[in-house]
Design an enzyme around this catalytic site. Structure first.
Site, PDB file in Angstrom:
ATOM      1  N   ARG A 153      61.215  35.066  -2.131  1.00 40.79           N
ATOM      2  CA  ARG A 153      62.524  34.393  -2.028  1.00 40.79           C
ATOM      3  C   ARG A 153      62.648  33.528  -0.761  1.00 40.79           C
ATOM      4  NH1 ARG A 153      62.391  36.490  -6.371  1.00 40.79           N
ATOM      5  NH2 ARG A 153      64.192  37.275  -7.557  1.00 40.79           N
ATOM      6  N   SER A 224      71.143  38.151  -7.969  1.00 41.02           N
ATOM      7  CA  SER A 224      70.963  39.165  -6.916  1.00 41.02           C
ATOM      8  C   SER A 224      71.616  38.659  -5.634  1.00 41.02           C
ATOM      9  CB  SER A 224      69.481  39.393  -6.620  1.00 41.02           C
ATOM     10  OG  SER A 224      68.792  39.781  -7.768  1.00 41.02           O
ATOM     11  N   GLU A 320      70.248  37.412  -0.313  1.00 35.94           N
ATOM     12  CA  GLU A 320      69.271  36.536  -0.960  1.00 35.94           C
ATOM     13  C   GLU A 320      69.882  35.150  -1.143  1.00 35.94           C
ATOM     14  OE1 GLU A 320      68.597  34.759  -4.117  1.00 35.94           O
ATOM     15  OE2 GLU A 320      67.587  36.287  -5.303  1.00 35.94           O
TER      16      GLU A 320
HETATM   17  N1  EPU Z   1      68.019  50.016 -10.056  1.00 33.68           N
HETATM   18  C1  EPU Z   1      68.921  51.049 -10.044  1.00 33.68           C
HETATM   19  N2  EPU Z   1      70.253  50.751 -10.067  1.00 33.68           N
HETATM   20  C2  EPU Z   1      70.711  49.466 -10.088  1.00 33.68           C
HETATM   21  C3  EPU Z   1      69.787  48.409 -10.094  1.00 33.68           C
HETATM   22  C4  EPU Z   1      68.436  48.704 -10.078  1.00 33.68           C
HETATM   23  O1  EPU Z   1      68.542  52.212 -10.007  1.00 33.68           O
HETATM   24  O2  EPU Z   1      71.932  49.299 -10.103  1.00 33.68           O
HETATM   25  C5  EPU Z   1      66.571  50.321 -10.098  1.00 33.68           C
HETATM   26  C6  EPU Z   1      66.016  50.004 -11.499  1.00 33.68           C
HETATM   27  O3  EPU Z   1      66.136  51.109 -12.350  1.00 33.68           O
HETATM   28  C7  EPU Z   1      64.577  49.676 -11.186  1.00 33.68           C
HETATM   29  C8  EPU Z   1      64.632  49.034  -9.816  1.00 33.68           C
HETATM   30  O4  EPU Z   1      65.872  49.442  -9.226  1.00 33.68           O
HETATM   31  O5  EPU Z   1      63.818  50.845 -11.085  1.00 33.68           O
HETATM   32  C9  EPU Z   1      64.548  47.505  -9.883  1.00 33.68           C
HETATM   33  O6  EPU Z   1      65.627  46.976 -10.633  1.00 33.68           O
HETATM   34  P1  EPU Z   1      65.484  45.640 -11.517  1.00 33.68           P
HETATM   35  O7  EPU Z   1      64.292  45.767 -12.398  1.00 33.68           O
HETATM   36  O8  EPU Z   1      66.776  45.370 -12.144  1.00 33.68           O
HETATM   37  O9  EPU Z   1      65.100  44.513 -10.474  1.00 33.68           O
HETATM   38  P2  EPU Z   1      65.626  44.172  -9.036  1.00 33.68           P
HETATM   39  O10 EPU Z   1      64.570  44.534  -8.056  1.00 33.68           O
HETATM   40  O11 EPU Z   1      66.973  44.731  -8.800  1.00 33.68           O
HETATM   41  C10 EPU Z   1      64.540  41.788  -8.987  1.00 33.68           C
HETATM   42  C11 EPU Z   1      64.995  40.376  -8.700  1.00 33.68           C
HETATM   43  C12 EPU Z   1      65.730  39.790  -9.897  1.00 33.68           C
HETATM   44  C13 EPU Z   1      64.789  39.817 -11.091  1.00 33.68           C
HETATM   45  C14 EPU Z   1      64.353  41.269 -11.345  1.00 33.68           C
HETATM   46  C15 EPU Z   1      63.339  41.371 -12.450  1.00 33.68           C
HETATM   47  C16 EPU Z   1      65.322  40.249  -6.297  1.00 33.68           C
HETATM   48  C17 EPU Z   1      66.298  40.114  -5.179  1.00 33.68           C
HETATM   49  N3  EPU Z   1      65.832  40.344  -7.522  1.00 33.68           N
HETATM   50  O12 EPU Z   1      65.737  42.575  -9.120  1.00 33.68           O
HETATM   51  O13 EPU Z   1      66.044  38.427  -9.589  1.00 33.68           O
HETATM   52  O14 EPU Z   1      65.408  39.284 -12.241  1.00 33.68           O
HETATM   53  O15 EPU Z   1      63.730  41.814 -10.138  1.00 33.68           O
HETATM   54  O16 EPU Z   1      62.091  40.954 -12.007  1.00 33.68           O
HETATM   55  O17 EPU Z   1      64.105  40.241  -6.059  1.00 33.68           O
HETATM   56  C18 EPU Z   1      67.736  37.008  -8.671  1.00 33.68           C
HETATM   57  O18 EPU Z   1      66.931  36.719  -7.798  1.00 33.68           O
HETATM   58  O19 EPU Z   1      68.902  36.514  -8.700  1.00 33.68           O
HETATM   59  C19 EPU Z   1      67.346  37.978  -9.696  1.00 33.68           C
HETATM   60  C20 EPU Z   1      68.183  38.371 -10.645  1.00 33.68           C
END
Ligand code: EPU
Length: 335
Positions: A153, A224, A320
């Site tokens: 990012r 995010s 972010e």
């Molecule tokens: N999780 C929770 N509770 C929540 C949210 C997440 O327990 O409320 C856990 C999920 O169960 C999972 C882990 O956290 O085990 C990761 O969650 P998720 O797969 O939703 O991905 P993220 O790390 O929260 C990142 C990116 C997203 C992207 C997703 C999928 C960043 C800041 N965000 O989110 O990007 O779509 O991975 O690859 O890196 C964005 O940048 O705007 C964005 C949406």
């Protein structure tokens, strides 16, 4: 004063002095040469205006996709104002694979390099060939992907080159030897499917995103709000001993990325509301505008989240999204 409500996906009712729409290289050059304070936005999907902006807001509107090919690669050029998802969809519909994991990411092609957008195991820089920009003097420059210092990012556009260049178009290079990227756990089930196509992955990603992420058309948000923090091996071990269900992604150089959404969730912050701003119920990393939020509601909530997570995990999570005050970009701490 011009209203920016329809140009920021948080749907915040803020103003700027003037809005200009940029449709051609000439428009970009003229915009760069104006001496007034100015910022450029694409889809307005990664931005928080904390108050009225005392300057000009440029909005990229030049659209277009060109595709050429040689024996081994497709070379794709997209104008900065093209919606990123439209580019991905266009490629998938032609049977060209490589970008499908980045389906449904809001925003424009010109914004993609700045944050180095990423999702489901793929980042913009994995596809980027070059970025065309206009510098402060109105000169057109073609930057190679390797010049841009892409990271998680981030890129030179957010750091070293801040305010120096504006992006007019991007170039991607997609190998004709398509390899599906299915390592991200929600995609693992696709590994079993014979004759997998980019379109099947594209459809699956759309389903996943629609389930987790709110559509700004109905609920203002900027995706995010925070980045996932990257911690050292020592810090990771300490946390894992305490929270043995903690999800993580291994990074190069013995570092570990911890999902900030999980940490926020563990602090029981889902659904917490300040004024019209709320921690999204289905994905704690997203802050939503329930309809009547004012910028200070979002700022207060973001600070509350940061403080609560720091108290529990001893990790300071960073936004972010890009945050703007009346005179330009600011940090959450400065507010
Ligand atoms: N999780 C929770 N509770 C929540 C949210 C997440 O327990 O409320 C856990 C999920 O169960 C999972 C882990 O956290 O085990 C990761 O969650 P998720 O797969 O939703 O991905 P993220 O790390 O929260 C990142 C990116 C997203 C992207 C997703 C999928 C960043 C800041 N965000 O989110 O990007 O779509 O991975 O690859 O890196 C964005 O940048 O705007 C964005 C949406």
């Amino acid at each position: 004063m011009k209203n920016l409500k329809q140009f920021n996906t948080f749907n915040l009712d803020v103003n700027c002095q003037e809005i200009v729409f940029l449709n051609s290289d000439e428009d970009y050059i003229n915009f760069q040469k104006t001496s007034s304070p100015k910022i450029l936005i694409g889809g307005g999907s990664d931005i928080l205006f904390t108050c009225d902006y005392h300057g000009i807001v440029g909005i990229t509107q030049n659209k277009g996709i060109e595709i050429a090919e040689d024996d081994s690669v497709y070379k794709v050029k997209a104008e900065a104002g093209t919606k990123w998802h439209e580019l991905v969809e266009n490629l998938v519909n032609r049977g060209i694979g490589g970008a499908e994991n980045l389906a449904l990411i809001p925003g424009t092609c010109g914004a993609a390099p700045i944050q180095n957008i990423g999702a489901y195991g793929l980042e913009f820089d994995n596809l980027c060939d070059y970025v065309n920009v206009v510098d402060k003097n109105g000169n057109k420059i073609k930057l190679k992907a390797s010049d841009c210092n892409f990271g998680y990012r981030t890129s030179n556009f957010k750091t070293l080159w801040i305010d120096n260049y504006i992006i007019t178009s991007i170039g991607l290079k997609l190998s004709k030897k398509w390899v599906p990227l299915l390592d991200y756990s929600p995609l693992n089930n696709l590994k079993k499917i014979p004759n997998l196509t980019p379109k099947l992955i594209f459809d699956e990603i759309i389903k996943l995103r629609m389930n987790k992420l709110p559509d700004p058309k109905y609920l203002g948000n900027a995706g995010s709000f925070f980045k996932n923090p990257v911690v050292s091996y020592e810090q990771f071990c300490k946390l894992r001993t305490q929270y043995n269900d903690m999800p993580y992604y291994e990074q190069p150089h013995n570092q570990f990325k911890i999902p900030a959404g999980w940490m926020i969730d563990r602090c029981n912050l889902k659904g917490v509301t300040i004024g019209g701003a709320q921690v999204y119920e289905h994905q704690a990393l997203v802050i939503v505008n329930k309809g009547n939020a004012i910028p200070s509601d979002i700022i207060k909530l973001a600070k509350h989240i940061t403080k609560t997570v720091e108290q529990k995990f001893n990790i300071r999570i960073e936004p972010e999204i890009r945050i703007y005050g009346s005179n330009g970009e600011v940090t959450l701490e400065q507010l």
